[in-house]
Design a protein around this motif. Structure first.
Motif, PDB file in Angstrom:
ATOM      1  N   TYR A   1      -0.268 -10.597  -4.765  1.00  0.00           N
ATOM      2  CA  TYR A   1       0.488  -9.862  -5.774  1.00  0.00           C
ATOM      3  C   TYR A   1      -0.116 -10.052  -7.163  1.00  0.00           C
ATOM      4  O   TYR A   1      -0.073  -9.142  -8.007  1.00  0.00           O
ATOM      5  CB  TYR A   1       1.966 -10.269  -5.752  1.00  0.00           C
ATOM      6  CG  TYR A   1       2.289 -11.579  -6.418  1.00  0.00           C
ATOM      7  CD1 TYR A   1       2.527 -11.652  -7.787  1.00  0.00           C
ATOM      8  CD2 TYR A   1       2.355 -12.757  -5.683  1.00  0.00           C
ATOM      9  CE1 TYR A   1       2.824 -12.856  -8.404  1.00  0.00           C
ATOM     10  CE2 TYR A   1       2.651 -13.966  -6.287  1.00  0.00           C
ATOM     11  CZ  TYR A   1       2.888 -14.006  -7.646  1.00  0.00           C
ATOM     12  OH  TYR A   1       3.167 -15.199  -8.248  1.00  0.00           O
TER      13      TYR A   1
ATOM     14  N   SER B   1       6.099   4.291  -5.958  1.00  0.00           N
ATOM     15  CA  SER B   1       7.296   3.639  -5.437  1.00  0.00           C
ATOM     16  C   SER B   1       6.899   2.406  -4.631  1.00  0.00           C
ATOM     17  O   SER B   1       5.722   2.222  -4.274  1.00  0.00           O
ATOM     18  CB  SER B   1       8.078   4.602  -4.549  1.00  0.00           C
ATOM     19  OG  SER B   1       7.316   4.888  -3.380  1.00  0.00           O
ATOM     20  N   ILE B   2       7.873   1.558  -4.335  1.00  0.00           N
ATOM     21  CA  ILE B   2       7.605   0.381  -3.514  1.00  0.00           C
ATOM     22  C   ILE B   2       7.007   0.800  -2.175  1.00  0.00           C
ATOM     23  O   ILE B   2       6.017   0.209  -1.704  1.00  0.00           O
ATOM     24  CB  ILE B   2       8.901  -0.434  -3.303  1.00  0.00           C
ATOM     25  CG1 ILE B   2       9.383  -1.042  -4.624  1.00  0.00           C
ATOM     26  CG2 ILE B   2       8.689  -1.525  -2.261  1.00  0.00           C
ATOM     27  CD1 ILE B   2       8.477  -2.090  -5.213  1.00  0.00           C
ATOM     28  N   ARG B   3       7.583   1.832  -1.578  1.00  0.00           N
ATOM     29  CA  ARG B   3       7.076   2.298  -0.279  1.00  0.00           C
ATOM     30  C   ARG B   3       5.634   2.783  -0.403  1.00  0.00           C
ATOM     31  O   ARG B   3       4.779   2.471   0.430  1.00  0.00           O
ATOM     32  CB  ARG B   3       7.970   3.419   0.239  1.00  0.00           C
ATOM     33  CG  ARG B   3       7.519   3.959   1.608  1.00  0.00           C
ATOM     34  CD  ARG B   3       8.448   5.066   2.079  1.00  0.00           C
ATOM     35  NE  ARG B   3       9.813   4.566   2.276  1.00  0.00           N
ATOM     36  CZ  ARG B   3      10.830   5.331   2.645  1.00  0.00           C
ATOM     37  NH1 ARG B   3      10.656   6.630   2.844  1.00  0.00           N
ATOM     38  NH2 ARG B   3      12.028   4.798   2.814  1.00  0.00           N
TER      39      ARG B   3
ATOM     40  N   CYS C   1       3.186  -0.096  -0.911  1.00  0.00           N
ATOM     41  CA  CYS C   1       2.929  -0.777   0.368  1.00  0.00           C
ATOM     42  C   CYS C   1       1.918  -0.003   1.206  1.00  0.00           C
ATOM     43  O   CYS C   1       0.995  -0.578   1.801  1.00  0.00           O
ATOM     44  CB  CYS C   1       4.240  -0.937   1.147  1.00  0.00           C
ATOM     45  SG  CYS C   1       5.407  -2.097   0.416  1.00  0.00           S
TER      46      CYS C   1
ATOM     47  N   PRO D   1       6.782  -5.151   1.478  1.00  0.00           N
ATOM     48  CA  PRO D   1       7.685  -4.841   0.365  1.00  0.00           C
ATOM     49  C   PRO D   1       7.902  -6.033  -0.566  1.00  0.00           C
ATOM     50  O   PRO D   1       8.017  -5.858  -1.780  1.00  0.00           O
ATOM     51  CB  PRO D   1       8.984  -4.430   1.068  1.00  0.00           C
ATOM     52  CG  PRO D   1       8.538  -3.902   2.403  1.00  0.00           C
ATOM     53  CD  PRO D   1       7.374  -4.761   2.783  1.00  0.00           C
TER      54      PRO D   1
ATOM     55  N   ALA E   1       5.053  -6.145  -2.895  1.00  0.00           N
ATOM     56  CA  ALA E   1       5.143  -5.039  -3.852  1.00  0.00           C
ATOM     57  C   ALA E   1       6.165  -5.346  -4.940  1.00  0.00           C
ATOM     58  O   ALA E   1       5.911  -5.142  -6.137  1.00  0.00           O
ATOM     59  CB  ALA E   1       5.501  -3.748  -3.127  1.00  0.00           C
ATOM     60  N   PHE E   2       7.332  -5.842  -4.543  1.00  0.00           N
ATOM     61  CA  PHE E   2       8.359  -6.198  -5.522  1.00  0.00           C
ATOM     62  C   PHE E   2       7.853  -7.289  -6.469  1.00  0.00           C
ATOM     63  O   PHE E   2       8.084  -7.240  -7.672  1.00  0.00           O
ATOM     64  CB  PHE E   2       9.639  -6.666  -4.821  1.00  0.00           C
ATOM     65  CG  PHE E   2      10.544  -5.549  -4.381  1.00  0.00           C
ATOM     66  CD1 PHE E   2      11.160  -4.718  -5.313  1.00  0.00           C
ATOM     67  CD2 PHE E   2      10.778  -5.319  -3.028  1.00  0.00           C
ATOM     68  CE1 PHE E   2      11.998  -3.692  -4.908  1.00  0.00           C
ATOM     69  CE2 PHE E   2      11.612  -4.288  -2.620  1.00  0.00           C
ATOM     70  CZ  PHE E   2      12.229  -3.469  -3.555  1.00  0.00           C
TER      71      PHE E   2
ATOM     72  N   THR F   1       4.781  -7.900  -7.312  1.00  0.00           N
ATOM     73  CA  THR F   1       3.776  -7.305  -8.202  1.00  0.00           C
ATOM     74  C   THR F   1       4.440  -6.661  -9.403  1.00  0.00           C
ATOM     75  O   THR F   1       4.077  -6.915 -10.561  1.00  0.00           O
ATOM     76  CB  THR F   1       2.948  -6.259  -7.436  1.00  0.00           C
ATOM     77  OG1 THR F   1       2.270  -6.889  -6.359  1.00  0.00           O
ATOM     78  CG2 THR F   1       1.937  -5.592  -8.356  1.00  0.00           C
ATOM     79  N   TYR F   2       5.448  -5.832  -9.143  1.00  0.00           N
ATOM     80  CA  TYR F   2       6.119  -5.146 -10.249  1.00  0.00           C
ATOM     81  C   TYR F   2       6.943  -6.122 -11.087  1.00  0.00           C
ATOM     82  O   TYR F   2       7.076  -5.964 -12.306  1.00  0.00           O
ATOM     83  CB  TYR F   2       6.992  -4.016  -9.720  1.00  0.00           C
ATOM     84  CG  TYR F   2       6.221  -2.770  -9.354  1.00  0.00           C
ATOM     85  CD1 TYR F   2       4.997  -2.478  -9.955  1.00  0.00           C
ATOM     86  CD2 TYR F   2       6.702  -1.867  -8.405  1.00  0.00           C
ATOM     87  CE1 TYR F   2       4.278  -1.342  -9.623  1.00  0.00           C
ATOM     88  CE2 TYR F   2       6.001  -0.719  -8.070  1.00  0.00           C
ATOM     89  CZ  TYR F   2       4.786  -0.457  -8.682  1.00  0.00           C
ATOM     90  OH  TYR F   2       4.084   0.679  -8.361  1.00  0.00           O
TER      91      TYR F   2
ATOM     92  N   TYR G   1       9.706   2.752 -11.248  1.00  0.00           N
ATOM     93  CA  TYR G   1       8.989   1.890 -12.183  1.00  0.00           C
ATOM     94  C   TYR G   1       8.082   2.743 -13.068  1.00  0.00           C
ATOM     95  O   TYR G   1       7.393   3.648 -12.576  1.00  0.00           O
ATOM     96  CB  TYR G   1       8.148   0.870 -11.414  1.00  0.00           C
ATOM     97  CG  TYR G   1       8.969  -0.143 -10.645  1.00  0.00           C
ATOM     98  CD1 TYR G   1       9.311  -1.366 -11.203  1.00  0.00           C
ATOM     99  CD2 TYR G   1       9.405   0.134  -9.343  1.00  0.00           C
ATOM    100  CE1 TYR G   1      10.066  -2.303 -10.506  1.00  0.00           C
ATOM    101  CE2 TYR G   1      10.161  -0.793  -8.637  1.00  0.00           C
ATOM    102  CZ  TYR G   1      10.483  -2.005  -9.229  1.00  0.00           C
ATOM    103  OH  TYR G   1      11.235  -2.913  -8.532  1.00  0.00           O
TER     104      TYR G   1
END
Length: 477
Positions: free
Chosen positions: A8, A32-34, A37, A44, A47-48, A50-51, A68
């Motif tokens: 991440y 988006s998160i999706r 990924c 996920p 990804a979360f 990372t943001y 985001y």
């Protein structure tokens, strides 16, 4: 060798580079998160994270039910204060009474502690440390209680040596001395390389504890111009060294208190080389190095020490265990003298505290804790900076540190920071006025604020109140 970043962290740095290069402009919607990924083959959770890392650094914002976005950089962001250019000449120091008087208020739990030097205790794993302490003491053999009085507990010293090596700092195992917090380490190291009456170069502004130590040891302080973002001005330092006989320097290259300045890597290397040419020891205060906002811990100046002239000091008080008072010194060629001074003063550091910290380092998830701590502090730095930009008078200048939990403010010339601090204390808010941070007490329009408490509405309200009081002071009677 510096440790390999997590996935991440690598992805976050790629996005940071894209934002800096303009490939992701202000206001751009991020995947988006999706989608993130799918694009990178990550989970996920990664990804979360990372943001969340980008959000903590103030680069990304979450819009409810939308996603985001790259945060729009505000043109109204306050400028940092200019480089401090101190008056020439070494100063006798007399700050202790002022410090005792002004900072006693932070011990009152009813006061919002913006003037405190301590990190917020709710960010630290005290329950896990207590379990580590109980487990470690059950395993302790009686003979070990007095087995390592001066140098410190061997398992902790081994863990520290290994951690420094992983971070790119090659220490001689014999030079590590465990101390009663970083302040003992710094005091012993400065005493080891000076004599009463000597001149010690410090940053301008500098941490008031350095001034207290100089005062106690009957030394004189000589301040050097310091950039709020990159630390000590090396050209100004070299000029001082050519003009004056200097016994030592006391600097904080990583997230300096109060400025938050981070000296670039090349500049640290040049600093060590400059002092080595003059044969002058550097007492390095590195207590905030672990509180960085980037992917890697910034190297200390000690990493470039070839002559044994860098006396590196740090502790766990700001990053893991406030109140445990476990610090250390890697004192180079001054190690034997530091050990003798410790033997003649405190003799030993609390063994239960050392063992608790060592057990936690070995089993407690220290790096996971540090990631959470850094993220919380980064988010709070951004949040507090926005509050200051919104509520303080026009012309207020604010540092933008990349680590730690302090902001340094230069208020408009019409605002006396000492008077403002007294106004604030009457409202239940403590601050640290700039007079504390210089031997000649010249930062009369400056404040250091501790903004480390995460999601604390009392801090938001205190900053709003403090800004209003500053505007009242500026407007006059």
């Amino acid at each position: 060798m510096i440790g390999t970043p997590f996935l991440y962290e690598r992805l976050a740095e790629e996005l940071v580079a894209a934002i800096a290069a303009g490939r992701l402009p202000d206001g751009a919607r991020l995947p988006s998160i999706r989608q993130l990924c799918a694009d990178h083959g990550i989970s996920p959770a990664t990804a979360f994270q990372t943001y969340a890392t980008l959000e903590a650094r103030g680069l990304v914002e979450v819009r409810p039910r939308s996603g985001y976005y790259v945060r729009t950089r505000q043109a109204s962001r306050p400028l940092p204060p200019p480089v401090a250019r101190p008056r020439p000449g070494a100063q006798k120091v007399s700050v202790s009474e002022l410090i005792f008087e002004l900072l006693g208020s932070v011990q009152d739990s009813a006061v919002v502690p913006l003037g405190s030097a301590f990190p917020p205790p709710e960010l630290f794993p005290f329950e896990a440390l207590a379990r580590s302490g109980a487990r470690a003491m059950r395993q302790l053999k009686p003979a070990q209680i007095t087995g390592a009085l001066v140098r410190g507990d061997e398992p902790l010293r081994e863990l520290l040596h290994r951690r420094h090596a992983q971070q790119g700092v090659a220490l001689d195992p014999g030079e590590l001395v465990i101390t009663h917090g970083a302040m003992e380490a710094l005091n012993l190291c400065l005493q080891a390389c000076t004599r009463p009456g000597d001149v010690v170069v410090v940053e301008s502004p500098t941490f008031y504890a350095a001034l207290q130590t100089i005062e106690r040891l009957n030394l004189r302080a000589l301040e050097v111009a310091t950039d709020p973002q990159e630390g000590v001005d090396l050209a100004a330092l070299e000029a001082l060294l050519q003009q004056r006989r200097v016994a030592a320097c006391w600097f904080m290259p990583n997230f300096q208190n109060p400025l938050g300045a981070l000296m670039p890597l090349a500049k640290k290397k040049a600093l060590v080389a400059l002092l080595a040419r003059h044969g002058i020891p550097l007492v390095e205060d590195d207590v905030y190095g672990e509180l960085h906002g980037g992917a890697h811990r910034p190297l200390p100046a000690k990493a470039f020490d070839q002559a044994g002239l860098v006396l590196h000091c740090s502790s766990f008080s700001k990053c893991l265990a406030p109140g445990y008072r476990v610090g250390w010194a890697a004192a180079g060629r001054y190690t034997a003298q530091v050990q003798r001074l410790k033997m003649m003063s405190t003799l030993a550091t609390s063994l239960p505290a050392q063992r608790a910290v060592a057990d936690y380092l070995a089993h407690g998830g220290y790096d996971r804790h540090l990631r959470q701590l850094r993220q919380a502090l980064s988010a709070q730095r951004q949040r507090a900076a926005r509050q200051i930009a919104r509520h303080f008078p026009a012309g207020t200048r604010v540092t933008h540190p990349e680590g730690g939990y302090f902001l340094w403010l230069e208020l408009p010339a019409g605002v006396d920071a000492m008077a403002l601090s007294q106004d604030a204390l009457a409202q239940g808010i403590s601050t640290a006025p700039g007079l504390l941070f210089s031997a000649d007490q010249r930062f009369v329009h400056h404040l250091r604020l501790n903004i480390g408490r995460p999601d604390d509405v009392r801090v938001d309200e205190a900053l709003r109140t403090l800004g209003g009081l500053a505007r009242q002071r500026l407007a006059g009677p």
